[in-house]
Design an enzyme around this catalytic site. Structure first.
Site, short mmCIF file in Angstrom:
data_model
loop_
_atom_site.label_atom_id
_atom_site.label_comp_id
_atom_site.label_asym_id
_atom_site.label_seq_id
_atom_site.Cartn_x
_atom_site.Cartn_y
_atom_site.Cartn_z
CD GLU A 86 -3.17 -0.66 2.11
OE1 GLU A 86 -3.66 -1.54 2.81
OE2 GLU A 86 -3.61 0.51 2.08
CB CYS A 99 2.59 7.90 2.68
SG CYS A 99 2.52 6.91 4.18
CB CYS A 106 2.88 -3.62 11.55
SG CYS A 106 4.10 -2.83 12.63
CB CYS A 113 -1.88 1.32 14.41
SG CYS A 113 -1.32 1.17 12.72
#
Ligand code: SAH
Length: 345
Positions: A86, A99, A106, A113
């Site tokens: 992404e 970004c 993760c 998050c």
């Protein structure tokens, strides 16, 4: 096939002789935007055909692009194994920001998050990191504007957890025959993976550093960011103190404002104390809400009150605008959402 973008120029010389051929190849791919060997007419025909058998120089395809009403664009980029990287393009008045992600998912499991909820699926390779920047650059900027963007490594993943591939990507981005980007245009953001911050400080190439703090005491941070139980805040701040900075350069601290959790007057005073004496600036990020997260976003007046306390302590503090929220492209929202929805039309 070898993925061309995974290789530094110095590594190409192992298979491509003489050395100036690797410069020609880098220029063709990164500067002239060529994506097949047949059009590299400055190379001998025999070399072109042998390279074509060994190397893949096609950018990975855009699986889907989501366009926000504010101009932000989120990209799902399809990788060889079917996974998606992404990346987000954020147009701004004076510059543009790209970004990019360093991992799929993760491992750090920060409670506020969305990416953290995925767990770590896998690391991205250097080439999978570099090509995110190239794809978003080429999809948004004309040839004349091609250098008018900065990169933030604030997409999916913890960049310092994928240290070697991220450093390699930085070297390729920086190579004068690669994307020729100055390190001042690149920011690496970390949740505080401590030994790796010290390691980064000793590299020949050092990007701007951003630290995701979101909690100014060990008690708060332990609850929100499990990594703090391993590397507590005092140690984190010490490593920032040791981090080499150029003239007028500062470390950015990102602080997510969670209603009733990190947004009080006391929290602001704690934060000001933690940052005392550091060459720092603060980006306040009001939480981007999601149903899956058990937190909410404070009101604008609470956000402004928090900012004012920092300013009163002579700390530069900015409120980060919420971009691309309608397409799940905002901070903390990247999570393969809508990946399976087929392309319209
Ligand atoms: N792992 C790295 C890179 C990801 S950056 C890091 O933590 O720095 C992602 C940024 O978005 C971090 O600063 C994080 O604090 C912020 N963030 C995460 N979830 C968020 C949310 N729900 N709303 C707003 N910001 C969020």
């Amino acid at each position: 096939m070898k993925f061309f973008f995974d290789y530094e120029r110095g590594e190409l010389t192992e298979t491509v002789h003489p050395a100036f051929r690797s410069i020609q190849l880098f220029n063709s791919v990164y500067h002239r935007w060529l994506d097949d060997f047949a059009s590299m007419t400055d190379l001998p025909t025999s070399l072109r055909s042998s390279l074509a058998e060994e190397w893949n120089i096609k950018l990975p395809p855009i699986h889907r692009r989501f366009d926000s009403v504010d101009g932000t664009r989120r990209y799902l980029i399809r990788l060889q194994d079917g996974e998606m990287a992404e990346a987000v393009f954020i147009p701004e008045e004076n510059r543009n920001t790209v970004c990019i992600s360093s991992q799929i998912g993760c491992a750090l499991a920060c409670t506020f998050c969305m990416t953290g909820q995925l767990g770590l699926v896998r690391h991205l390779t250097a080439g999978e990191i570099v090509t995110q920047a190239m794809i978003t650059q080429r999809d948004n900027l004309s040839w004349e504007q091609r250098d008018s963007f900065n990169i933030v490594m604030m997409g999916m993943g913890e960049p310092l957890h994928n240290y070697d591939n991220v450093m390699k990507a930085l070297r390729i981005l920086h190579d004068e025959h690669g994307l020729n980007m100055s390190m001042s245009r690149i920011t690496l953001s970390t949740a505080g993976l401590l030994p790796a911050i010290d390691r980064l400080a000793g590299e020949p190439l050092i990007p701007n550093l951003a630290i995701s703090l979101t909690g100014a005491t060990n008690e708060k941070r332990n609850e929100l960011m499990p990594i703090n139980r391993k590397y507590p805040i005092e140690q984190l701040i010490d490593s920032v103190r040791r981090f080499p900075l150029k003239h007028r350069q500062r470390v950015t601290f990102e602080y997510v404002l969670l209603k009733g959790v990190t947004d009080s007057v006391d929290d602001a005073h704690h934060l000001a104390r933690v940052l005392e004496g550091l060459r720092a600036k603060v980006n306040l990020i009001p939480l981007n809400e999601a149903d899956e997260l058990g937190y909410s976003r404070p009101s604008d007046s609470v956000v402004e009150r928090f900012q004012q306390i920092l300013i009163d302590h002579h700390i530069s503090a900015f409120i980060r605008k919420n971009r691309g929220n309608d397409i799940s492209a905002a901070c903390g929202q990247l999570k393969k959402k809508w990946a399976d929805v087929p392309l319209a039309g």
